[in-house]
Design a protein around this motif. Structure first.
Motif, PDB file in Angstrom:
ATOM      1  N   GLN A   1       0.814  -1.215   0.000  1.00  0.00           N
ATOM      2  CA  GLN A   1       0.000   0.000   0.000  1.00  0.00           C
ATOM      3  C   GLN A   1       0.845   1.263   0.000  1.00  0.00           C
ATOM      4  OE1 GLN A   1      -2.886  -0.335   3.210  1.00  0.00           O
ATOM      5  NE2 GLN A   1      -4.441  -0.885   1.712  1.00  0.00           N
TER       6      GLN A   1
ATOM      7  N   CYS B   1       0.889   3.310  -3.213  1.00  0.00           N
ATOM      8  CA  CYS B   1      -0.266   4.059  -3.712  1.00  0.00           C
ATOM      9  C   CYS B   1       0.043   5.546  -3.844  1.00  0.00           C
ATOM     10  CB  CYS B   1      -1.472   3.850  -2.803  1.00  0.00           C
ATOM     11  SG  CYS B   1      -2.076   2.146  -2.779  1.00  0.00           S
TER      12      CYS B   1
ATOM     13  N   TYR C   1      -5.202  -0.707  -5.833  1.00  0.00           N
ATOM     14  CA  TYR C   1      -5.022  -2.136  -5.605  1.00  0.00           C
ATOM     15  C   TYR C   1      -3.522  -2.407  -5.519  1.00  0.00           C
ATOM     16  CZ  TYR C   1      -4.904  -7.154  -6.370  1.00  0.00           C
ATOM     17  OH  TYR C   1      -4.655  -8.490  -6.235  1.00  0.00           O
ATOM     18  N   ALA C   2      -3.077  -2.936  -4.380  1.00  0.00           N
ATOM     19  CA  ALA C   2      -1.648  -3.105  -4.131  1.00  0.00           C
ATOM     20  C   ALA C   2      -1.223  -4.571  -3.998  1.00  0.00           C
ATOM     21  CB  ALA C   2      -1.239  -2.299  -2.907  1.00  0.00           C
TER      22      ALA C   2
ATOM     23  N   ASP D   1      -0.057  -5.045   2.333  1.00  0.00           N
ATOM     24  CA  ASP D   1      -1.376  -4.646   1.833  1.00  0.00           C
ATOM     25  C   ASP D   1      -2.433  -5.480   2.548  1.00  0.00           C
ATOM     26  OD1 ASP D   1      -3.637  -3.826   0.518  1.00  0.00           O
ATOM     27  OD2 ASP D   1      -3.099  -4.677  -1.416  1.00  0.00           O
TER      28      ASP D   1
ATOM     29  N   CYS E   1      -7.618  -4.568   7.628  1.00  0.00           N
ATOM     30  CA  CYS E   1      -7.790  -3.553   6.590  1.00  0.00           C
ATOM     31  C   CYS E   1      -8.504  -2.366   7.242  1.00  0.00           C
ATOM     32  CB  CYS E   1      -8.620  -4.106   5.443  1.00  0.00           C
ATOM     33  SG  CYS E   1      -8.994  -2.894   4.154  1.00  0.00           S
TER      34      CYS E   1
END
Length: 135
Positions: free
Chosen positions: A37, A40, A56-57, A63, A84
Motif C-alpha cells: 500500500q 499508492c 489495488y496493491a 497490503d 484492513c
C-alpha cells in the motif's frame, strides 16, 4: 502519466483534484500499483493528484486490504480482513485473476465461501462500517 486517467475518462473520473477528499467517496476510478500500500501515494495518487482513486496493491503483508495468490501465504486464506483499516478506501479486494495464477474461478468461489465463513464476524463488522468486498 499525470492526469491521464482524468483525460481519458473525464465523464467518469472528473478533473484531477488538488486536495484530499473525504473518506468513502463515490469514486469510480483506480489503478493497480506494485505490491504494498505504500506504493499508492507515489505511483498513483501523487501523479494524478487525486487520493480518492482506488488503489489495488496486490496483497501481501504490506497490503492488508487484498488477498493474493502469490503475495499472501496460503493464498491469504488465514489473513484477517479486519486488519484492513478502510480509512481511505472502503474496499477489500479478493484474488486478482486466479486463472493466471494456476487457479480457476470455481476455486475462487469456493475459497471465498470458506474464507467468508471463517472470518464472518470480521466481515460483518467491516460491511457495517461500509467496507465492500470485491473481485
Amino acid at each position: 502519466a499525470k492526469n491521464i486517467v482524468a483525460n481519458e475518462f473525464p465523464n467518469i473520473c472528473g478533473p484531477c483534484k488538488t486536495s484530499s477528499p473525504p473518506p468513502f467517496t463515490k469514486q469510480k476510478c483506480g489503478a493497480a500499483v506494485n505490491a504494498g500500500q505504500y506504493n499508492c501515494e507515489p505511483y498513483l495518487w501523487k501523479p494524478v493528484q487525486d487520493s480518492s482513486q482506488y488503489c489495488y496493491a496486490y496483497g501481501g503483508s504490506a497490503d492488508p486490504c487484498a488477498l493474493h495468490n502469490n503475495n499472501d501465504q496460503n493464498d491469504g486464506i488465514y489473513k484477517d480482513p479486519s486488519n484492513c483499516p478502510g480509512d481511505v478506501h472502503n474496499t477489500f479486494y479478493l484474488w486478482d485473476e486466479p486463472d493466471t495464477q494456476g487457479k480457476d474461478y470455481f476455486w475462487a468461489g469456493n475459497t471465498w465461501r470458506s474464507y467468508a465463513n471463517r472470518w464472518s464476524d470480521q466481515i460483518t463488522a467491516m460491511r457495517q462500517r461500509g467496507i465492500k468486498f470485491t473481485t
